[in-house]
Design a protein around this motif. Sequence first.
Motif, mmCIF file in Angstrom:
data_model
loop_
_atom_site.group_PDB
_atom_site.id
_atom_site.type_symbol
_atom_site.label_atom_id
_atom_site.label_comp_id
_atom_site.label_asym_id
_atom_site.label_seq_id
_atom_site.Cartn_x
_atom_site.Cartn_y
_atom_site.Cartn_z
ATOM 1 N N LEU A 27 -29.087 -45.256 -20.461
ATOM 2 C CA LEU A 27 -28.075 -44.396 -19.832
ATOM 3 C C LEU A 27 -28.167 -42.957 -20.343
ATOM 4 N N LEU A 28 -28.402 -42.784 -21.643
ATOM 5 C CA LEU A 28 -28.560 -41.440 -22.205
ATOM 6 C C LEU A 28 -29.806 -40.759 -21.644
ATOM 7 N N CYS A 29 -30.846 -41.529 -21.414
ATOM 8 C CA CYS A 29 -32.072 -41.000 -20.812
ATOM 9 C C CYS A 29 -31.797 -40.474 -19.402
ATOM 10 N N VAL A 30 -31.039 -41.222 -18.619
ATOM 11 C CA VAL A 30 -30.695 -40.805 -17.254
ATOM 12 C C VAL A 30 -29.847 -39.536 -17.273
ATOM 13 N N GLN A 31 -28.912 -39.460 -18.199
ATOM 14 C CA GLN A 31 -28.061 -38.260 -18.310
ATOM 15 C C GLN A 31 -28.889 -37.019 -18.586
ATOM 16 N N SER A 32 -29.840 -37.134 -19.494
ATOM 17 C CA SER A 32 -30.692 -36.001 -19.843
ATOM 18 C C SER A 32 -31.553 -35.573 -18.654
ATOM 19 N N PHE A 33 -32.048 -36.544 -17.893
ATOM 20 C CA PHE A 33 -32.885 -36.250 -16.729
ATOM 21 C C PHE A 33 -32.099 -35.488 -15.656
ATOM 22 N N ILE A 34 -30.871 -35.918 -15.399
ATOM 23 C CA ILE A 34 -30.029 -35.230 -14.408
ATOM 24 C C ILE A 34 -29.761 -33.795 -14.834
ATOM 25 N N LEU A 35 -29.448 -33.602 -16.120
ATOM 26 C CA LEU A 35 -29.190 -32.262 -16.638
ATOM 27 C C LEU A 35 -30.416 -31.370 -16.481
ATOM 28 N N GLY A 36 -31.591 -31.918 -16.788
ATOM 29 C CA GLY A 36 -32.824 -31.154 -16.650
ATOM 30 C C GLY A 36 -33.082 -30.724 -15.217
ATOM 31 N N LEU A 37 -32.844 -31.623 -14.270
ATOM 32 C CA LEU A 37 -33.042 -31.287 -12.855
ATOM 33 C C LEU A 37 -32.095 -30.189 -12.399
ATOM 34 N N LEU A 38 -30.828 -30.259 -12.817
ATOM 35 C CA LEU A 38 -29.853 -29.240 -12.419
ATOM 36 C C LEU A 38 -30.254 -27.860 -12.931
ATOM 37 N N VAL A 39 -30.786 -27.812 -14.151
ATOM 38 C CA VAL A 39 -31.188 -26.520 -14.723
ATOM 39 C C VAL A 39 -32.449 -25.999 -14.036
ATOM 40 N N VAL A 40 -33.431 -26.860 -13.863
ATOM 41 C CA VAL A 40 -34.708 -26.438 -13.262
ATOM 42 C C VAL A 40 -34.508 -25.907 -11.839
ATOM 43 N N PHE A 41 -33.631 -26.558 -11.065
ATOM 44 C CA PHE A 41 -33.429 -26.149 -9.683
ATOM 45 C C PHE A 41 -32.290 -25.144 -9.499
ATOM 46 N N GLY A 42 -31.703 -24.676 -10.620
ATOM 47 C CA GLY A 42 -30.732 -23.596 -10.572
ATOM 48 C C GLY A 42 -29.330 -23.963 -10.132
ATOM 49 N N TYR A 43 -28.956 -25.234 -10.233
ATOM 50 C CA TYR A 43 -27.624 -25.660 -9.823
ATOM 51 C C TYR A 43 -26.640 -25.785 -10.990
ATOM 52 N N ILE A 44 -27.098 -25.515 -12.207
ATOM 53 C CA ILE A 44 -26.246 -25.716 -13.374
ATOM 54 C C ILE A 44 -25.141 -24.658 -13.446
ATOM 55 N N THR A 45 -23.944 -25.113 -13.814
ATOM 56 C CA THR A 45 -22.791 -24.237 -14.056
ATOM 57 C C THR A 45 -22.118 -24.711 -15.341
ATOM 58 N N PRO A 46 -21.247 -23.909 -15.946
ATOM 59 C CA PRO A 46 -20.534 -24.377 -17.147
ATOM 60 C C PRO A 46 -19.776 -25.678 -16.915
ATOM 61 N N ILE A 47 -19.184 -25.855 -15.732
ATOM 62 C CA ILE A 47 -18.425 -27.075 -15.445
ATOM 63 C C ILE A 47 -19.347 -28.292 -15.394
ATOM 64 N N TRP A 48 -20.506 -28.153 -14.706
ATOM 65 C CA TRP A 48 -21.458 -29.254 -14.654
ATOM 66 C C TRP A 48 -21.948 -29.620 -16.053
ATOM 67 N N LEU A 49 -22.162 -28.619 -16.881
ATOM 68 C CA LEU A 49 -22.614 -28.858 -18.250
ATOM 69 C C LEU A 49 -21.562 -29.647 -19.031
ATOM 70 N N LEU A 50 -20.282 -29.305 -18.837
ATOM 71 C CA LEU A 50 -19.201 -30.034 -19.499
ATOM 72 C C LEU A 50 -19.122 -31.478 -19.008
ATOM 73 N N VAL A 51 -19.230 -31.672 -17.683
ATOM 74 C CA VAL A 51 -19.145 -33.023 -17.111
ATOM 75 C C VAL A 51 -20.251 -33.923 -17.654
ATOM 76 N N LEU A 52 -21.471 -33.401 -17.694
ATOM 77 C CA LEU A 52 -22.590 -34.195 -18.195
ATOM 78 C C LEU A 52 -22.472 -34.453 -19.698
ATOM 79 N N ASN A 53 -21.869 -33.515 -20.424
ATOM 80 C CA ASN A 53 -21.624 -33.737 -21.848
ATOM 81 C C ASN A 53 -20.599 -34.842 -22.067
ATOM 82 N N ILE A 54 -19.593 -34.908 -21.190
ATOM 83 C CA ILE A 54 -18.601 -35.984 -21.274
ATOM 84 C C ILE A 54 -19.288 -37.337 -21.043
ATOM 85 N N MET A 55 -20.190 -37.382 -20.052
ATOM 86 C CA MET A 55 -20.967 -38.608 -19.821
ATOM 87 C C MET A 55 -21.740 -39.002 -21.077
#
Length: 390
Positions: free
Chosen positions: A67-95
Motif C-alpha cells: 500500500l505504501l508503494c502504491v501511495q508513492s507511485f501516485i504521488l510521483g505521477l501527480l508531480v511528473v504530470f504537473g497536477y500536484i497541489t498542496p492539498i493533494w500533497l496533504l491528502v496523500l500524506n494522510i494516506m
Amino acid sequence: GQFVSLIGTWIQQLASSWLMYRLTASSTWLGLLAFSAQLPIFLFTPITGVVADRYNRHHILMITQILLCVQSFILGLLVVFGYITPIWLLVLNIMQGCFNAFDMPVRQSFVFDMVADKELLSNAIALNSVVFNSTRLIGPPLAGFLVARFGEGICFLINTATFSGIIIALLFMKNVRYGVLSHETNFKENIKQGFKYVKNHYPIRSVLLLLACISLLGMPYMVLMPVVAVEVLRGDAHTLGFLLGTAGCGALMGALYVASQTHATRFENNIAAGSLSLGSGLILFSFSRNLYLSLVLMFIIGLSLIVQMASSNTFIQTMVEDSMRGRVMSLYTMSFMGMATIGNLFAGAIAQRIGVPLTLLLSGFGCTIVALLFYKNLGKLKKNIMNYVR
C-alpha cells in the motif's frame, strides 16, 4: 531489504518537504505536511497494537508495504504530470500516515519474532536502528542532488521502486514464530488492557512519558530544516541534504553505540543522557549562523536523539510481557511519532510568528527541563526495575 527500502523513504521525505516549501514558501504548511502524515499514527495506533497481537505480523507487513508503494507511485505521477497541489500533497500524506499506523507497531514487534536468542534482542533492536540511520545518511544528500537536478517527481518514483527490497525480503522469510493473542476478548477490552498494563508498570510508564515529551518538544526540529537551510544559512536543497545527512551520520554513530551494548546494560542511563544532550544541542543550534558549526551540532543532535529513542525501545522491549508486546509497542509508536505530530504542527505555526531560531531555542529548553526531571527520578526508576526483575 529494509536498507534498500529506507533509502527511498528518506528520499521521499526530503522531497515532500522541499516540494511543499516550493509550492507555499510557508513554515506553517511544512508543519501541516508533517502533521498530516503523523496524525493517523496518533489516532489509530492503540487499535493497530491489538492487530499486531492478534494477527500474523508477517502478512500485515506485506500488505502495508504494498500500500505504501502504491501511495508513492501516485504521488510521483501527480508531480511528473504537473497536477500536484498542496492539498493533494496533504491528502496523500494522510494516506501514508494511515498505512504507517499499522506498519510501525507491527514492525517494532516483528523484530522480537525474528530473534531466536532473546538475550540478543537489545542488539537486534539497535542494529535495526543502524539500518534506519545508515540509510538516513545516504537518502537526504541523494535527495538534495536529485531535487536540484531533476525535480521532486523522480524522487517519489525512485521510492516506489525501492519498496521491492523489503517486499522481496519478506517473501523469503519462512517459519517466523510469533505469539497470537486469543480472539475471545473483543478489541475494546484488548485496548483497555494495554493502557492498564502501562499505567501499572512504573518503569515503562516513565520512559514512555519522557519519550512523549522529547517527541513533542525535540523532534519537530526536522520539519523546520528547509527554512533553516534557506533563510538562516542562505543555502538551497543541497544545504538541506547536508544538514539532514549529517544528522543521519550522528544517528548512525548513536545506533552503533547502542548496538554494541550487552543485554545487561542499564539503558535508563542512556535514555537520560541522550535526552539532556539533545536539549543542549538544540539550544546551541538555534544560535548558529555558520554552516560548518551547524553541521557539527546536527551530528550531536542526531546522535543524541537516536541514543534516546533506541535505548527507550530496547528498555521497553526487554521489560514488557510477550502477550502485551504489540499493544505496548503501539503506545511506544504513539509516544514517538504521535506526539511529534502535535509538535510539528505547533513548531510550524510558532516559527511563522517568532522565527525559526527562537522556536528551536524553546524546543531545546523544553527538552533540557524534562531530561533533568527524568534524572531526578532515576533512582526511583532503578528501584522499580529491580522489583520487576525479581
